[in-house]
Motif scaffolding. Structure first.
Motif, mmCIF file in Angstrom:
data_model
loop_
_atom_site.group_PDB
_atom_site.id
_atom_site.type_symbol
_atom_site.label_atom_id
_atom_site.label_comp_id
_atom_site.label_asym_id
_atom_site.label_seq_id
_atom_site.Cartn_x
_atom_site.Cartn_y
_atom_site.Cartn_z
ATOM 1 N N ILE A 149 8.763 -10.932 13.126
ATOM 2 C CA ILE A 149 7.101 -11.722 12.695
ATOM 3 C C ILE A 149 7.587 -11.533 10.822
ATOM 4 C CG2 ILE A 149 4.921 -11.242 12.686
ATOM 5 C CD1 ILE A 149 5.315 -9.803 15.427
ATOM 6 N N PRO A 150 7.386 -12.716 10.092
ATOM 7 C CA PRO A 150 7.306 -13.317 8.903
ATOM 8 C C PRO A 150 6.563 -12.901 8.437
ATOM 9 C CG PRO A 150 7.131 -14.860 9.799
ATOM 10 C CD PRO A 150 7.832 -14.095 10.428
ATOM 11 N N VAL A 151 6.599 -12.148 7.391
ATOM 12 C CA VAL A 151 4.770 -11.584 6.751
ATOM 13 C C VAL A 151 5.306 -11.233 5.114
ATOM 14 C CG1 VAL A 151 4.066 -9.465 6.368
ATOM 15 C CG2 VAL A 151 4.501 -9.453 9.032
ATOM 16 N N LEU A 152 3.841 -11.964 5.001
ATOM 17 C CA LEU A 152 4.006 -11.575 2.773
ATOM 18 C C LEU A 152 3.063 -10.912 2.803
ATOM 19 C CD1 LEU A 152 5.033 -12.816 -0.050
ATOM 20 C CD2 LEU A 152 2.789 -14.088 0.496
ATOM 21 N N ALA A 153 3.501 -9.586 2.103
ATOM 22 C CA ALA A 153 2.690 -8.481 1.322
ATOM 23 C C ALA A 153 2.861 -8.656 0.129
ATOM 24 C CB ALA A 153 2.786 -6.750 1.969
ATOM 25 N N ALA A 154 1.483 -9.199 -1.074
ATOM 26 C CA ALA A 154 1.259 -9.429 -2.211
ATOM 27 C C ALA A 154 0.219 -8.772 -2.690
ATOM 28 C CB ALA A 154 1.035 -10.808 -2.714
ATOM 29 N N PHE A 155 0.257 -7.326 -3.195
ATOM 30 C CA PHE A 155 -0.247 -6.204 -3.394
ATOM 31 C C PHE A 155 -0.973 -6.035 -4.894
ATOM 32 C CE2 PHE A 155 2.740 -4.346 -0.309
ATOM 33 C CZ PHE A 155 1.576 -3.888 0.720
ATOM 34 N N ASP A 156 -2.214 -5.294 -4.981
ATOM 35 C CA ASP A 156 -2.564 -5.555 -6.508
ATOM 36 C C ASP A 156 -1.887 -3.986 -7.471
ATOM 37 O OD1 ASP A 156 -3.782 -5.860 -8.963
ATOM 38 O OD2 ASP A 156 -5.804 -5.862 -7.932
ATOM 39 N N HIS A 157 -2.143 -3.842 -8.133
ATOM 40 C CA HIS A 157 -2.194 -2.607 -9.500
ATOM 41 C C HIS A 157 -0.517 -1.946 -8.925
ATOM 42 C CE1 HIS A 157 -6.336 -2.847 -7.311
ATOM 43 N NE2 HIS A 157 -6.612 -2.870 -9.082
ATOM 44 N N GLU A 158 -0.051 -2.899 -8.869
ATOM 45 C CA GLU A 158 1.549 -2.503 -8.696
ATOM 46 C C GLU A 158 2.301 -1.975 -10.357
ATOM 47 O OE1 GLU A 158 6.005 -1.962 -10.301
ATOM 48 O OE2 GLU A 158 4.097 -3.558 -10.955
ATOM 49 N N GLU A 159 1.622 -2.098 -11.665
ATOM 50 C CA GLU A 159 1.774 -1.947 -12.537
ATOM 51 C C GLU A 159 0.986 -0.725 -13.591
ATOM 52 O OE1 GLU A 159 3.284 -3.249 -14.724
ATOM 53 O OE2 GLU A 159 4.008 -5.425 -13.800
ATOM 54 N N THR A 160 0.155 0.376 -12.436
ATOM 55 C CA THR A 160 -0.207 1.125 -12.507
ATOM 56 C C THR A 160 -0.285 2.267 -11.688
ATOM 57 O OG1 THR A 160 -2.779 0.313 -11.456
ATOM 58 C CG2 THR A 160 -2.074 0.306 -14.316
ATOM 59 N N GLY A 161 0.286 2.258 -10.582
ATOM 60 C CA GLY A 161 1.031 3.430 -9.686
ATOM 61 C C GLY A 161 0.574 3.107 -8.396
ATOM 62 N N SER A 162 0.287 1.654 -7.910
ATOM 63 C CA SER A 162 -0.390 1.326 -6.462
ATOM 64 C C SER A 162 -0.896 1.724 -5.655
ATOM 65 C CB SER A 162 1.136 0.942 -5.820
ATOM 66 O OG SER A 162 2.285 0.139 -6.377
ATOM 67 N N GLN A 163 -1.825 3.050 -6.620
ATOM 68 C CA GLN A 163 -2.585 3.827 -6.048
ATOM 69 C C GLN A 163 -3.828 3.352 -5.367
ATOM 70 O OE1 GLN A 163 -1.981 7.653 -7.095
ATOM 71 N NE2 GLN A 163 -0.674 8.448 -5.520
ATOM 72 N N SER A 164 -4.353 2.568 -4.898
ATOM 73 C CA SER A 164 -5.426 1.747 -4.372
ATOM 74 C C SER A 164 -5.961 1.161 -3.080
ATOM 75 C CB SER A 164 -5.593 1.158 -5.204
ATOM 76 O OG SER A 164 -5.371 -0.757 -5.659
ATOM 77 N N ASP A 165 -7.078 0.986 -2.701
ATOM 78 C CA ASP A 165 -6.952 0.578 -1.251
ATOM 79 C C ASP A 165 -6.227 -1.044 -1.309
ATOM 80 O OD1 ASP A 165 -8.659 -1.169 -3.409
ATOM 81 O OD2 ASP A 165 -9.864 -1.689 -1.691
ATOM 82 N N THR A 166 -5.887 -1.731 -2.138
ATOM 83 C CA THR A 166 -5.212 -2.869 -2.711
ATOM 84 C C THR A 166 -4.112 -3.267 -3.040
ATOM 85 O OG1 THR A 166 -6.057 -3.269 -4.523
ATOM 86 C CG2 THR A 166 -7.180 -4.703 -3.118
ATOM 87 N N GLY A 167 -3.744 -1.793 -3.212
ATOM 88 C CA GLY A 167 -2.207 -0.722 -3.667
ATOM 89 C C GLY A 167 -1.173 -1.105 -2.501
ATOM 90 N N ALA A 168 0.281 -1.204 -2.864
ATOM 91 C CA ALA A 168 1.236 -0.841 -2.307
ATOM 92 C C ALA A 168 0.983 0.295 -1.110
ATOM 93 C CB ALA A 168 2.414 -1.473 -2.532
ATOM 94 N N ASP A 169 0.688 1.599 -2.382
ATOM 95 C CA ASP A 169 0.190 2.724 -1.849
ATOM 96 C C ASP A 169 -0.738 3.281 -1.488
ATOM 97 O OD1 ASP A 169 1.300 4.946 -1.480
ATOM 98 O OD2 ASP A 169 0.948 6.290 -3.644
ATOM 99 N N GLY A 170 -1.324 2.194 -0.558
ATOM 100 C CA GLY A 170 -3.189 1.885 -0.085
ATOM 101 C C GLY A 170 -2.747 1.684 1.811
#
Length: 431
Positions: free
Chosen positions: A258-279
């Protein structure tokens, strides 16, 4: 190995259009979603029930987008192939009380976002874009894409020490842009101006997420137009390539993953948000996809165990004026194809098994690739790769396109490298 790809500048032309139309993460997501809709994908709301039907779908949350394609006959435990990227770039962002000024100049109060090369924002014509939140809770995108703001540099006559000591910028005192003349600075002027620009009623805006951008258009550069100069290539270049790859493989029959695209926000500041990769966004979407197809938590565990993610972000091309800053045996060159990023201290997530997955994709696509490691004497940057691997237990590989002037208001790459990246990503998603 497949025959080498024939270069297609149509991809780069489209990238230039995408960069110019995406001055904020919210615009980048909206434009990527539009491309997916053209390819037959449909948007899902996170508050609705999801079905098990085959086809493409996507979820938007703020400046993040997760899109995927369910092939006919996919099992609940079918693994995913994920292209990860991020939509945000370093810039200057508007503060909650934006109206300021002194000495007869009207200014906009901004905060530095991420780690921009501050000098690249000086004496540059800037626009203003982002998201307005209205009193009824809805949002409206706004983009003033014309010369509106400017951060003026101090004249050399008033700072003779600059040649000996270098340019030194204080983020608070020296980076506040001007946008007019006058001593009467009234609270609400900027937002009232943007309400008018967006065709909104006066006083309808209750919140905002606004940022500056260079209004200079992306352009081919060089004697043979073999270079591309433009804003926000870190990392909209990867978002655009991932969107193109996902749309392309959605037309392929019998996909094993199943191919997926995951485009996150807030990578430049650590990714810790509900739209970041660490969320939780990616994990929630993958789990709901499994459950919608009648799967269990056991099926989810099986699917993730067989999943691979390519974390695609721009990397460093060897700099002709600073070659000593690079590892002496690893000199990725612009025009040499995508780079495989390695760091044994796990600043990048690539290991030997992940390298094999990427090599296989490049060979099937006929795409050359290069390896990147940092000079041992210099700290290494990082990406969403290690975060994705640690948070979800997914085998992850860090890759990207080699560029110069990373984190500048205007970056530089080889004009054909974005096309090569998209080809490698499409081969990876096909499995």
């Amino acid at each position: 190995m497949s025959a080498p790809l024939r270069f297609d500048r149509g991809h780069t032309d489209d990238l230039m259009t995408y960069l110019a139309a995406s001055p904020s993460p919210y615009h980048a997501v909206a434009n990527a979603a539009a491309k997916l809709r053209e390819a037959g994908f449909r948007e899902l709301s996170e508050t609705d029930a999801w079905d098990a039907s085959a086809g493409g779908r996507y979820v938007v949350r703020g400046g993040a987008l997760i899109a995927w394609f369910v092939p006919e006959g996919a099992d609940p435990h079918t693994p995913f192939r994920i292209v990860g990227a991020h939509t945000d770039s370093p810039n200057l962002r508007v503060k909650p009380l934006p109206d300021t000024g002194s000495q007869g100049w009207r200014q906009v109060a901004v905060e530095v976002y991420g780690g921009p090369l501050l000098n690249s924002w000086l004496d540059r014509d800037l626009g203003l874009a982002g998201r307005l939140t209205l009193r009824d809770g809805t949002t409206r995108l706004v983009n003033v894409d014309r010369p509106l703001l400017r951060v003026p540099q101090l004249a050399i006559h008033m700072d003779r020490s600059i040649h000996a000591d270098g340019l030194k910028l204080d983020q608070q005192r020296h980076m506040q842009p001007i946008w007019g003349l006058g001593d009467d600075v009234a609270e609400g002027d900027l937002i009232a101006f943007l309400e008018d620009e967006a065709g909104l009623e006066s006083g309808s805006v209750a919140g905002w997420d606004l940022m500056t951008h260079s209004v200079e258009a992306p352009a081919y550069l060089g004697r043979d137009r073999e270079l591309l100069a433009g804003p926000r290539m870190d990392n909209l270049l990867s978002v655009h390539a991932g969107t193109a790859a996902l749309a392309a493989v959605a037309a392929v029959d019998d996909l094993p993953y199943i191919p997926v695209l995951a485009a996150f926000d807030h990578e430049e500041t650590g990714s810790q948000s509900d739209t970041g990769a660490d969320g939780p966004l990616l994990g929630t979407v993958l789990e709901r996809s499994v459950l919608a197809r009648g799967g269990s938590l056991e099926d989810r565990a099986r699917a993730l165990a067989g999943t691979v993610c390519l974390s695609s972000d721009t990397g460093h091309s060897v700099h002709p004026n600073y070659a000593e800053r690079h590892d002496p045996t690893h000199h990725p060159r612009a025009g040499g194809g995508p780079i495989l990023k390695v760091n044994v201290n796990n600043r990048y997530a690539t290991d030997g098994s992940g390298r094999a997955v990427f090599v296989d994709a490049c060979e099937r696509a006929g795409v050359p690739f290069q390896s990147f490691v940092s000079n041992n004497s210099m700290p290494c940057g990082t990406t969403i790769g290690p975060i994705t691997a640690a948070r979800h237990g997914i085998r992850t590989v860090d890759i990207g396109v080699a560029i110069l002037s990373m984190h500048s208001a205007r970056e530089l790459c080889a004009a054909d490298d974005p096309f090569l990246l998209a080809g490698a990503l499409a081969a990876f998603l096909r499995g």
